[in-house]
Design a protein around this motif. Structure first.
Motif, mmCIF file in Angstrom:
data_model
loop_
_atom_site.group_PDB
_atom_site.id
_atom_site.type_symbol
_atom_site.label_atom_id
_atom_site.label_comp_id
_atom_site.label_asym_id
_atom_site.label_seq_id
_atom_site.Cartn_x
_atom_site.Cartn_y
_atom_site.Cartn_z
ATOM 1 N N ALA A 76 -22.690 -60.563 52.479
ATOM 2 C CA ALA A 76 -21.092 -59.994 52.766
ATOM 3 C C ALA A 76 -21.133 -58.725 52.610
ATOM 4 O O ALA A 76 -21.377 -57.957 51.499
ATOM 5 N N THR A 77 -20.281 -58.071 53.789
ATOM 6 C CA THR A 77 -19.846 -56.677 53.536
ATOM 7 C C THR A 77 -18.635 -56.480 53.591
ATOM 8 O O THR A 77 -17.971 -55.466 53.293
ATOM 9 N N GLU A 78 -17.581 -57.725 53.845
ATOM 10 C CA GLU A 78 -16.461 -57.512 53.956
ATOM 11 C C GLU A 78 -15.883 -58.983 53.406
ATOM 12 O O GLU A 78 -16.308 -60.042 53.901
ATOM 13 N N ILE A 79 -14.802 -59.055 52.459
ATOM 14 C CA ILE A 79 -14.174 -60.234 52.250
ATOM 15 C C ILE A 79 -12.646 -59.946 52.192
ATOM 16 O O ILE A 79 -12.147 -58.597 51.683
ATOM 17 N N LEU A 80 -11.652 -60.791 52.657
ATOM 18 C CA LEU A 80 -10.447 -60.599 52.510
ATOM 19 C C LEU A 80 -10.073 -59.309 53.618
ATOM 20 O O LEU A 80 -9.158 -58.665 53.372
ATOM 21 N N GLY A 81 -10.976 -58.964 54.596
ATOM 22 C CA GLY A 81 -10.721 -57.746 55.188
ATOM 23 C C GLY A 81 -10.948 -56.588 54.617
ATOM 24 O O GLY A 81 -10.628 -55.606 55.011
ATOM 25 N N GLU A 82 -11.542 -56.615 53.464
ATOM 26 C CA GLU A 82 -11.870 -55.425 52.574
ATOM 27 C C GLU A 82 -13.179 -55.233 52.351
ATOM 28 O O GLU A 82 -14.207 -56.163 52.251
ATOM 29 N N ARG A 83 -13.895 -53.939 52.191
ATOM 30 C CA ARG A 83 -15.219 -53.527 52.102
ATOM 31 C C ARG A 83 -15.533 -54.217 50.591
ATOM 32 O O ARG A 83 -14.986 -54.178 49.513
ATOM 33 N N VAL A 84 -16.970 -54.641 50.591
ATOM 34 C CA VAL A 84 -17.407 -55.246 49.525
ATOM 35 C C VAL A 84 -18.325 -54.287 48.657
ATOM 36 O O VAL A 84 -18.888 -53.337 49.227
ATOM 37 N N TYR A 85 -17.930 -54.191 47.394
ATOM 38 C CA TYR A 85 -18.597 -53.492 46.303
ATOM 39 C C TYR A 85 -19.653 -54.364 45.694
ATOM 40 O O TYR A 85 -19.254 -55.392 45.153
ATOM 41 N N ARG A 86 -20.773 -53.734 45.203
ATOM 42 C CA ARG A 86 -21.600 -54.750 44.258
ATOM 43 C C ARG A 86 -21.498 -54.451 42.854
ATOM 44 O O ARG A 86 -21.791 -55.257 41.935
#
Length: 159
Positions: A76-86
């Motif tokens: 996943a690189t985006e969730i809820l239209g927002e960028r994902v951070y690890r």
């Protein structure tokens, strides 16, 4: 009267961290009113249909900026239209609140990352409580809410 050799100011200073454990409705309301940006540790994707997805979605619909920090979903690189951070520490800018969706026993490995990210507050979702982690966070100057549902509290304050 104070006992000889007893320094009451040292005791109260040592217990100041307890004031960062937020439990009363007025404390939760004040926290949510001053919050703008919520990093969600343990967020899940829409396909799961789980609270770790629909609670942050409700917060987003209530006007909060959501920063996804999933533990799973490596693609996943985006969730809820927002960028994902690890990791929380990799999130740019200030974090007002970290909303935690991790089992109580799985919180300790995240505490150092949370402290390094310097959020103003941490919110352990309903059913999640870890008193040792809460104390560490509070002693680091971070407000802590335990075992409360963010979505329910948002509804309670009319958001």
């Amino acid at each position: 009267m104070t006992r000889p050799g007893f320094d009451a100011s040292a005791t109260s200073a040592a217990d100041d961290w307890r004031a960062r454990l937020l439990m009363r409705d007025d404390q939760l309301r004040a926290l949510l009113e001053r919050t703008r940006r919520i990093a969600v540790l343990g967020i899940k994707t829409a396909e799961t249909g789980q609270p770790a997805y629909y609670v942050p979605r409700a917060a987003q619909q209530a006007g909060y900026e959501i920063v996804p920090v999933p533990v799973y979903f490596p693609d996943a690189t985006e969730i809820l239209g927002e960028r994902v951070y690890r990791r929380l520490v990799d999130v740019p800018g200030e974090i007002d609140l970290v909303n935690v969706f991790r089992r109580s026993r799985d919180i300790p490995p995240h505490v150092d990352d949370i402290i390094a990210a310097k959020p103003k507050a941490v919110w352990f979702q309903s059913g999640i409580r870890n008193d040792e982690a809460a104390e560490r966070l509070a002693r680091a100057g971070i407000d802590v809410v335990q075992d409360r549902c963010l979505m329910i509290e948002l509804r309670f304050i009319g958001r």
